[in-house]
Design an enzyme around this catalytic site. Structure first.
Site, PDB file in Angstrom:
ATOM      1  N   THR A  99      30.100  91.228  55.858  1.00 19.76           N
ATOM      2  CA  THR A  99      30.859  91.436  54.579  1.00 19.76           C
ATOM      3  C   THR A  99      32.057  90.902  54.722  1.00 19.76           C
ATOM      4  O   THR A  99      32.679  90.704  55.786  1.00 19.76           O
ATOM      5  CB  THR A  99      30.575  93.145  54.349  1.00 19.76           C
ATOM      6  OG1 THR A  99      31.241  93.675  55.536  1.00 19.76           O
ATOM      7  CG2 THR A  99      29.182  93.671  54.561  1.00 19.76           C
ATOM      8  N   LYS A 227      43.114  87.385  63.561  1.00 21.39           N
ATOM      9  CA  LYS A 227      42.748  86.668  64.449  1.00 21.39           C
ATOM     10  C   LYS A 227      43.409  86.930  65.669  1.00 21.39           C
ATOM     11  O   LYS A 227      43.153  86.939  66.840  1.00 21.39           O
ATOM     12  CB  LYS A 227      42.480  85.133  64.286  1.00 21.39           C
ATOM     13  CG  LYS A 227      41.431  84.867  63.002  1.00 21.39           C
ATOM     14  CD  LYS A 227      41.341  83.297  62.645  1.00 21.39           C
ATOM     15  CE  LYS A 227      40.381  83.043  61.735  1.00 21.39           C
ATOM     16  NZ  LYS A 227      40.566  81.619  61.180  1.00 21.39           N
TER      17      LYS A 227
HETATM   18  N1  LIG Z   1      33.039  81.705  55.118  1.00 15.36           N
HETATM   19  C1  LIG Z   1      33.533  81.363  56.350  1.00 15.36           C
HETATM   20  O1  LIG Z   1      33.611  80.151  56.837  1.00 15.36           O
HETATM   21  C2  LIG Z   1      33.798  82.262  57.359  1.00 15.36           C
HETATM   22  C3  LIG Z   1      34.425  81.992  58.693  1.00 15.36           C
HETATM   23  C4  LIG Z   1      34.318  82.965  59.767  1.00 15.36           C
HETATM   24  C5  LIG Z   1      34.480  84.425  59.435  1.00 15.36           C
HETATM   25  N2  LIG Z   1      34.103  84.772  58.038  1.00 15.36           N
HETATM   26  C6  LIG Z   1      34.172  86.090  57.815  1.00 15.36           C
HETATM   27  O2  LIG Z   1      32.978  86.414  57.571  1.00 15.36           O
HETATM   28  C7  LIG Z   1      32.791  87.286  56.657  1.00 15.36           C
HETATM   29  C8  LIG Z   1      31.799  86.908  55.585  1.00 15.36           C
HETATM   30  O3  LIG Z   1      32.482  85.898  54.880  1.00 15.36           O
HETATM   31  P1  LIG Z   1      31.758  85.187  53.546  1.00 15.36           P
HETATM   32  O4  LIG Z   1      32.490  83.739  53.468  1.00 15.36           O
HETATM   33  O5  LIG Z   1      30.160  85.048  53.681  1.00 15.36           O
HETATM   34  O6  LIG Z   1      32.219  85.976  52.427  1.00 15.36           O
HETATM   35  P2  LIG Z   1      31.436  86.198  51.140  1.00 15.36           P
HETATM   36  O7  LIG Z   1      30.678  84.981  50.740  1.00 15.36           O
HETATM   37  O8  LIG Z   1      32.389  86.961  50.128  1.00 15.36           O
HETATM   38  O9  LIG Z   1      30.265  87.142  51.423  1.00 15.36           O
HETATM   39  C9  LIG Z   1      30.463  88.806  51.497  1.00 15.36           C
HETATM   40  C10 LIG Z   1      29.223  89.401  51.394  1.00 15.36           C
HETATM   41  O10 LIG Z   1      29.359  90.697  51.655  1.00 15.36           O
HETATM   42  C11 LIG Z   1      28.674  91.514  50.626  1.00 15.36           C
HETATM   43  N3  LIG Z   1      29.212  92.873  50.440  1.00 15.36           N
HETATM   44  C12 LIG Z   1      30.337  93.183  50.202  1.00 15.36           C
HETATM   45  N4  LIG Z   1      30.539  94.800  50.126  1.00 15.36           N
HETATM   46  C13 LIG Z   1      29.155  95.097  50.608  1.00 15.36           C
HETATM   47  C14 LIG Z   1      28.754  96.330  50.854  1.00 15.36           C
HETATM   48  N5  LIG Z   1      29.132  97.658  50.977  1.00 15.36           N
HETATM   49  N6  LIG Z   1      27.157  96.321  51.370  1.00 15.36           N
HETATM   50  C15 LIG Z   1      26.512  95.361  51.671  1.00 15.36           C
HETATM   51  N7  LIG Z   1      27.158  94.008  51.132  1.00 15.36           N
HETATM   52  C16 LIG Z   1      28.403  93.872  50.865  1.00 15.36           C
HETATM   53  C17 LIG Z   1      29.014  91.062  49.356  1.00 15.36           C
HETATM   54  O11 LIG Z   1      27.887  90.990  48.255  1.00 15.36           O
HETATM   55  P3  LIG Z   1      28.015  90.559  46.938  1.00 15.36           P
HETATM   56  O12 LIG Z   1      27.302  88.947  46.960  1.00 15.36           O
HETATM   57  O13 LIG Z   1      27.185  91.439  46.017  1.00 15.36           O
HETATM   58  O14 LIG Z   1      29.398  90.194  46.510  1.00 15.36           O
HETATM   59  C18 LIG Z   1      28.626  89.231  49.843  1.00 15.36           C
HETATM   60  O15 LIG Z   1      27.418  89.060  50.200  1.00 15.36           O
HETATM   61  C19 LIG Z   1      34.227  87.785  56.055  1.00 15.36           C
HETATM   62  O16 LIG Z   1      34.532  88.949  56.764  1.00 15.36           O
HETATM   63  C20 LIG Z   1      34.838  86.458  56.476  1.00 15.36           C
HETATM   64  O17 LIG Z   1      36.201  86.768  56.714  1.00 15.36           O
HETATM   65  C21 LIG Z   1      33.963  83.719  57.124  1.00 15.36           C
END
Ligand SMILES: NC(=O)c1ccc[n+]([C@@H]2O[C@H](COP(=O)([O-])OP(=O)(O)OC[C@H]3O[C@@H](n4cnc5c(N)ncnc54)[C@H](OP(=O)(O)O)[C@@H]3O)[C@@H](O)[C@H]2O)c1
Length: 257
Positions: A99, A227
């Protein structure tokens, strides 16, 4: 063959990417690692938590998500509106928590991770918030419960910096870590070093998908702050509060106090 029941909470870019990899790498996991992974549950915030004991069909999940349709349309599932309640009711061997990062109270990821560890579920997380604010207490809980908490994806995503330092360099005494910790910032700084204008390069990075539509977390330094907190805790065993890290707003130049 070792069999793992996996739950993914947070089904955005990271959660879906992991699910896609499970399909693409299925044969490699089985043949090279003797591992069979069954995705038993998935949750997002809009549709809640779905569970299927026999395993969810990943292509169906990805199709539903791409079409913006509810996850509950997956056949033969049980549904909870709240991911925490769903996880508590169903369990898993491993939770992948993905999340969104929140540096105020790290929720909802903190509760997902604490609950999973308390239930004896191993956790892998990409979510920086819980590890930035409470790495040591979460690692302690994992240790008490005799499960693993892995957080490699929180810092430098695919580049294994945490395990390189904790495992590959075990025994070495690390005195300093230097670097640009944020990919968007790295892209922008590299272009600026070649004489380009900040605003123009940011727009370009957004168009190419390197930068978020809202780039605040990246360009104001909050991502690098998270980080830095994680590295301080897991590399130096030094839990810091966000206010103990100083940075120059504008681009992520951080100095630990
Ligand atoms: N993207 C990257 O390259 C990357 C790299 C390293 C680390 N990260 C970290 O990894 C995490 C995810 O990144 P992301 O890019 O995948 O973010 P994202 O696309 O915004 O996905 C976040 C997901 O979490 C869900 N969510 C939010 N609140 C929730 C809850 N209470 N219960 C269940 N699901 C919930 C959202 O639901 P909805 O779909 O319904 O909105 C969405 O599916 C973040 O913390 C980010 O900082 C990301």
């Amino acid at each position: 063959m070792k069999h793992i029941r996996l739950s993914i909470i947070g089904f955005g870019t990271v959660g879906q990417g992991l699910a896609e990899l499970l399909v693409r790498k299925q044969a490699v996991l089985q043949q090279q690692h003797g591992l069979e992974v069954t995705l038993v549950s998935v949750a997002n915030s809009r549709h809640g938590f779905i569970y299927c004991k026999e395993g969810l069909h990943i292509p169906t999940l990805l199709e539903l998500t791409a079409a913006g349709r509810p996850l509950q349309e997956h056949p033969h599932i049980r549904h909870w509106q709240n991911a925490l309640e769903g996880l508590q009711a169903t369990g898993a061997d491993v939770l992948a928590e993905a999340t969104g990062t929140n540096l105020r109270d790290a929720e909802p990821g903190m509760s997902h991770i604490r609950t999973a560890l308390s239930q004896g579920i191993h956790v892998i997380t990409a979510n920086k918030g819980p590890v930035a604010l409470a790495a040591n207490s979460l690692l302690q809980l994992a240790h008490q419960q005799q499960v693993q908490l892995r957080m490699e994806a929180t810092v430098m995503a695919g580049t294994p910096v945490i395990s390189t330092i904790r495992e590959g360099m075990a025994g070495a005494q690390i005195s300093t870590i230097r670097g640009i910790l944020n990919g968007t910032t790295n892209y922008i700084l590299s272009a600026m070093a070649a004489g380009r204008d900040y605003a123009e390069v940011l727009t370009e990075a957004q168009a190419q998908g390197y930068a978020e539509a809202d780039p605040t977390a990246d360009v104001e330094g909050y991502d690098a702050l998270a980080k830095t907190l994680i590295l301080a805790a897991v590399v130096f065993g030094q839990p810091l509060k966000p206010e103990q890290v100083a940075w120059k707003h504008g681009l992520s130049q951080l100095n630990c106090l």
